[in-house]
Design a protein around this motif. Structure first.
Motif, PDB file in Angstrom:
ATOM      1  N   ALA A   1     -10.508 -19.160 -59.313  1.00 49.16           N
ATOM      2  CA  ALA A   1     -11.397 -20.284 -59.585  1.00 49.16           C
ATOM      3  C   ALA A   1     -10.613 -21.554 -59.896  1.00 49.16           C
ATOM      4  CB  ALA A   1     -12.325 -19.947 -60.756  1.00 49.16           C
ATOM      5  N   SER A   2     -11.319 -22.680 -59.796  1.00 52.05           N
ATOM      6  CA  SER A   2     -10.753 -23.977 -60.168  1.00 52.05           C
ATOM      7  C   SER A   2     -11.165 -24.325 -61.584  1.00 52.05           C
ATOM      8  CB  SER A   2     -11.243 -25.068 -59.210  1.00 52.05           C
ATOM      9  OG  SER A   2     -10.820 -24.806 -57.891  1.00 52.05           O
ATOM     10  N   VAL A   3     -10.247 -24.918 -62.325  1.00 54.35           N
ATOM     11  CA  VAL A   3     -10.549 -25.349 -63.690  1.00 54.35           C
ATOM     12  C   VAL A   3     -11.597 -26.457 -63.635  1.00 54.35           C
ATOM     13  CG1 VAL A   3      -9.628 -26.425 -65.769  1.00 54.35           C
ATOM     14  CG2 VAL A   3      -8.260 -24.743 -64.520  1.00 54.35           C
ATOM     15  N   ALA A   4     -12.619 -26.362 -64.466  1.00 53.05           N
ATOM     16  CA  ALA A   4     -13.658 -27.393 -64.512  1.00 53.05           C
ATOM     17  C   ALA A   4     -13.385 -28.363 -65.661  1.00 53.05           C
ATOM     18  CB  ALA A   4     -15.034 -26.742 -64.667  1.00 53.05           C
ATOM     19  N   MET A   5     -13.652 -27.938 -66.871  1.00 57.26           N
ATOM     20  CA  MET A   5     -13.465 -28.814 -68.032  1.00 57.26           C
ATOM     21  C   MET A   5     -12.653 -28.103 -69.104  1.00 57.26           C
ATOM     22  SD  MET A   5     -17.195 -30.661 -68.299  1.00 57.26           S
ATOM     23  CE  MET A   5     -18.098 -29.146 -68.009  1.00 57.26           C
ATOM     24  N   ILE A   6     -11.750 -28.858 -69.713  1.00 64.60           N
ATOM     25  CA  ILE A   6     -10.884 -28.314 -70.760  1.00 64.60           C
ATOM     26  C   ILE A   6     -11.152 -29.076 -72.052  1.00 64.60           C
ATOM     27  CG2 ILE A   6      -8.508 -27.846 -71.468  1.00 64.60           C
ATOM     28  CD1 ILE A   6      -7.735 -28.051 -68.503  1.00 64.60           C
ATOM     29  N   GLY A   7     -11.600 -28.362 -73.074  1.00 64.49           N
ATOM     30  CA  GLY A   7     -11.824 -28.984 -74.370  1.00 64.49           C
ATOM     31  C   GLY A   7     -10.820 -28.457 -75.379  1.00 64.49           C
TER      32      GLY A   7
ATOM     33  N   LEU B   1     -12.806 -23.685 -72.533  1.00 65.91           N
ATOM     34  CA  LEU B   1     -12.337 -23.927 -71.175  1.00 65.91           C
ATOM     35  C   LEU B   1     -13.397 -23.376 -70.228  1.00 65.91           C
ATOM     36  CD1 LEU B   1      -8.776 -23.320 -69.794  1.00 65.91           C
ATOM     37  CD2 LEU B   1     -10.749 -22.494 -68.531  1.00 65.91           C
ATOM     38  N   SER B   2     -13.735 -24.148 -69.200  1.00 65.45           N
ATOM     39  CA  SER B   2     -14.729 -23.678 -68.240  1.00 65.45           C
ATOM     40  C   SER B   2     -14.166 -23.748 -66.832  1.00 65.45           C
ATOM     41  CB  SER B   2     -16.021 -24.502 -68.339  1.00 65.45           C
ATOM     42  OG  SER B   2     -15.775 -25.871 -68.062  1.00 65.45           O
ATOM     43  N   TYR B   3     -14.749 -22.956 -65.953  1.00 62.67           N
ATOM     44  CA  TYR B   3     -14.309 -22.959 -64.562  1.00 62.67           C
ATOM     45  C   TYR B   3     -15.522 -23.078 -63.640  1.00 62.67           C
ATOM     46  CZ  TYR B   3     -15.704 -18.014 -64.264  1.00 62.67           C
ATOM     47  OH  TYR B   3     -16.413 -16.845 -64.285  1.00 62.67           O
ATOM     48  N   GLN B   4     -15.282 -23.544 -62.421  1.00 61.07           N
ATOM     49  CA  GLN B   4     -16.369 -23.803 -61.478  1.00 61.07           C
ATOM     50  C   GLN B   4     -16.854 -22.512 -60.832  1.00 61.07           C
ATOM     51  OE1 GLN B   4     -15.454 -27.111 -58.824  1.00 61.07           O
ATOM     52  NE2 GLN B   4     -13.889 -27.812 -60.256  1.00 61.07           N
ATOM     53  N   ASN B   5     -18.167 -22.534 -60.480  1.00 63.23           N
ATOM     54  CA  ASN B   5     -18.802 -21.370 -59.843  1.00 63.23           C
ATOM     55  C   ASN B   5     -18.685 -20.146 -60.741  1.00 63.23           C
ATOM     56  OD1 ASN B   5     -19.327 -22.959 -57.536  1.00 63.23           O
ATOM     57  ND2 ASN B   5     -17.277 -22.534 -56.769  1.00 63.23           N
ATOM     58  N   GLY B   6     -19.520 -20.161 -61.780  1.00 59.94           N
ATOM     59  CA  GLY B   6     -19.389 -19.223 -62.895  1.00 59.94           C
ATOM     60  C   GLY B   6     -19.538 -17.749 -62.598  1.00 59.94           C
ATOM     61  N   ALA B   7     -19.401 -16.943 -63.643  1.00 63.83           N
ATOM     62  CA  ALA B   7     -19.403 -15.485 -63.526  1.00 63.83           C
ATOM     63  C   ALA B   7     -20.826 -14.943 -63.560  1.00 63.83           C
ATOM     64  CB  ALA B   7     -18.583 -14.884 -64.660  1.00 63.83           C
ATOM     65  N   PHE B   8     -20.946 -13.653 -63.270  1.00 66.10           N
ATOM     66  CA  PHE B   8     -22.233 -12.986 -63.356  1.00 66.10           C
ATOM     67  C   PHE B   8     -22.580 -12.754 -64.821  1.00 66.10           C
ATOM     68  CE2 PHE B   8     -20.280 -11.331 -59.392  1.00 66.10           C
ATOM     69  CZ  PHE B   8     -21.176 -11.875 -58.493  1.00 66.10           C
ATOM     70  N   PRO B   9     -23.885 -12.734 -65.157  1.00 60.92           N
ATOM     71  CA  PRO B   9     -24.272 -12.349 -66.518  1.00 60.92           C
ATOM     72  C   PRO B   9     -23.757 -10.943 -66.816  1.00 60.92           C
ATOM     73  CG  PRO B   9     -26.134 -13.306 -65.330  1.00 60.92           C
ATOM     74  CD  PRO B   9     -25.046 -13.102 -64.320  1.00 60.92           C
TER      75      PRO B   9
ATOM     76  N   LEU C   1     -11.198 -16.493 -73.338  1.00 59.14           N
ATOM     77  CA  LEU C   1     -12.026 -15.301 -73.293  1.00 59.14           C
ATOM     78  C   LEU C   1     -13.433 -15.722 -72.884  1.00 59.14           C
ATOM     79  CD1 LEU C   1     -12.171 -12.442 -75.883  1.00 59.14           C
ATOM     80  CD2 LEU C   1     -14.269 -13.599 -75.252  1.00 59.14           C
ATOM     81  N   HIS C   2     -13.968 -15.084 -71.831  1.00 59.92           N
ATOM     82  CA  HIS C   2     -15.274 -15.486 -71.294  1.00 59.92           C
ATOM     83  C   HIS C   2     -16.405 -15.134 -72.256  1.00 59.92           C
ATOM     84  CE1 HIS C   2     -18.324 -16.513 -68.394  1.00 59.92           C
ATOM     85  NE2 HIS C   2     -18.863 -15.301 -68.482  1.00 59.92           N
TER      86      HIS C   2
ATOM     87  N   HIS D   1     -27.614 -28.140 -58.403  1.00 59.68           N
ATOM     88  CA  HIS D   1     -27.011 -26.893 -58.856  1.00 59.68           C
ATOM     89  C   HIS D   1     -25.556 -27.068 -59.291  1.00 59.68           C
ATOM     90  CE1 HIS D   1     -26.017 -22.716 -59.198  1.00 59.68           C
ATOM     91  NE2 HIS D   1     -25.063 -22.816 -58.279  1.00 59.68           N
ATOM     92  N   ALA D   2     -25.253 -26.598 -60.463  1.00 60.26           N
ATOM     93  CA  ALA D   2     -23.872 -26.509 -60.947  1.00 60.26           C
ATOM     94  C   ALA D   2     -23.777 -25.232 -61.765  1.00 60.26           C
ATOM     95  CB  ALA D   2     -23.510 -27.709 -61.805  1.00 60.26           C
ATOM     96  N   SER D   3     -22.764 -24.436 -61.479  1.00 59.39           N
ATOM     97  CA  SER D   3     -22.595 -23.164 -62.175  1.00 59.39           C
ATOM     98  C   SER D   3     -21.199 -23.104 -62.767  1.00 59.39           C
ATOM     99  CB  SER D   3     -22.810 -22.001 -61.205  1.00 59.39           C
ATOM    100  OG  SER D   3     -22.654 -20.768 -61.865  1.00 59.39           O
ATOM    101  N   LEU D   4     -21.152 -22.886 -64.066  1.00 56.61           N
ATOM    102  CA  LEU D   4     -19.870 -22.854 -64.758  1.00 56.61           C
ATOM    103  C   LEU D   4     -19.756 -21.580 -65.579  1.00 56.61           C
ATOM    104  CD1 LEU D   4     -19.676 -26.495 -66.206  1.00 56.61           C
ATOM    105  CD2 LEU D   4     -18.654 -25.654 -64.087  1.00 56.61           C
ATOM    106  N   GLY D   5     -18.542 -21.047 -65.642  1.00 63.09           N
ATOM    107  CA  GLY D   5     -18.237 -20.006 -66.608  1.00 63.09           C
ATOM    108  C   GLY D   5     -17.529 -20.670 -67.769  1.00 63.09           C
ATOM    109  N   SER D   6     -17.857 -20.284 -68.973  1.00 68.40           N
ATOM    110  CA  SER D   6     -17.271 -20.939 -70.141  1.00 68.40           C
ATOM    111  C   SER D   6     -16.678 -19.906 -71.082  1.00 68.40           C
ATOM    112  CB  SER D   6     -18.340 -21.755 -70.882  1.00 68.40           C
ATOM    113  OG  SER D   6     -17.798 -22.411 -72.009  1.00 68.40           O
TER     114      SER D   6
END
Length: 363
Positions: free
Chosen positions: A265-271, A275-283, A299-300, A343-348
């Protein structure tokens, strides 16, 4: 006249440093370097005096070295004073190395870091119950031979009445789960029982510990421990997400097995703390690690999507005080618009090295 005992390392990994005594009139560190070159002739003829790095004195028998503790060399014009000259059972350390050699080694280290190493054998399905009738919960990953990390909500139930939180009992880990013809779910191998070691329910992390320490877990994933281990905003380098898609497995009978998956994945936003990444994970993937340069940096804990369900749209309309009820066709159109244009999907996940409770697990 000054007497100085010195250990000379030809590299940071040198296991057999040379030991010499320099006894002469020496005013500063630069002159000491010149005397060392003379004393070691012809062994250091290929180096200039500036290629010798003199570090503060250490007590004989000390196992750590200055570069292990990020200690800086003594400046060359520093005068030889009482606090620099070693006393009994003390010595100065000298690293004899060209700067370009150090740079070359750093380049090689970076190249090694950029080659991603698969860490899947250190990631497990977390579940509860019997091996033959299991209830998958989420993901956990090993950080040592007997300890793992996961999301806190996978292992601890928060109190709703002001009383103490309750730890989920009968927790186990396995490499994979399989759905049997009768619909029951079983662990592919004998589950390893684990218990909650420590947790932070507000931050959403928990450490688990094997109840039976032997055999040890087969692979421990290194953790990031400093800001320098983190990706930078807009980096072109990828991060790798390891997770077990538990909820997808539970919801869809088409999937016969649940095991670790790797997602590039590509890094989305870093706080500072997330940290989040683009096209997030499954529930149901919570508890898995985000890997950057072969270290777990986060850790997700959450999957975030701006796609709106019919219920979301109706609730928002009501909250805005809309008097006329939306028709089903209007709701459907707004749902489609949400998927197509917004649509925007992020994993955080939570950043690991800033959490003192997690860093203490490494001590």
């Amino acid at each position: 006249m000054v007497s100085v005992w010195i250990k000379i390392f030809m590299s940071k990994d040198d296991k057999h440093p040379s030991e010499i005594e320099v006894y002469d009139s020496i005013r500063n560190i630069y002159e000491l370097k010149e005397k060392i070159k003379d004393k070691m002739k012809p062994g250091l003829d290929h180096l200039a005096a500036s290629d010798l790095h003199v570090y503060p004195k250490q007590t004989d028998g000390s196992e750590s070295l200055p570069w292990d503790n990020n200690v800086d060399p003594i400046p060359p014009r520093r005068m030889i004073e009482g606090e620099i000259v070693p006393g009994d059972n003390e010595y100065l350390i000298v690293l004899a190395k060209r700067p370009q050699e150090e740079a070359s080694q750093q380049t090689m280290l970076l190249q090694e870091q950029l080659v991603h190493r698969n860490v899947g054998e250190g990631v497990f399905v977390l579940y509860r119950g019997d091996d033959g009738d299991a209830q998958p919960i989420g993901t956990a990953f090993a950080i040592s031979g007997e300890r793992l990390l996961t999301a806190c909500h996978n292992a601890v139930v928060k109190s709703t009445d002001g009383k103490s939180d309750s730890e989920i009992r009968d927790l186990k880990i396995s490499t994979a789960m399989t759905r049997k013809p009768d619909g029951k779910i079983s662990a592919d191998s004998r589950g390893r029982p684990v218990s909650v070691h420590s947790y932070n329910i507000l931050v959403d992390w928990a450490s688990l510990e094997l109840k039976e320490k032997v055999p040890a877990l087969p692979f421990a994933i290194p953790l990031a421990t400093a800001d320098s281990d983190m990706p930078v905003p807009a980096t072109s380098e990828k991060i790798y997400i390891y997770h077990c898609p538990v909820q997808l497995f539970l919801d869809d009978p088409v999937f016969e097995r649940c095991h670790v998956m790797k997602k590039e994945a590509s890094v989305a936003m870093i706080g500072p703390k997330t940290l989040s990444y683009q096209n997030g994970a499954f529930p149901g993937s919570c508890g898995g690690p985000y890997i950057f340069r072969n270290k777990a940096v986060a850790l997700h804990t959450e999957s975030v999507s701006t796609t709106k369900t019919a219920e979301d749209i109706k609730t928002e309309a009501s909250d805005r005080g809309r008097k006329r009820k939306l028709t089903e066709s209007e709701v459907t159109r707004m749902m489609v618009d949400s998927c197509v244009s917004d649509h925007a999907s992020l994993g955080s996940g939570i950043v690991l090295h800033v959490r003192s409770g997690i860093m203490e697990l490494l001590e």
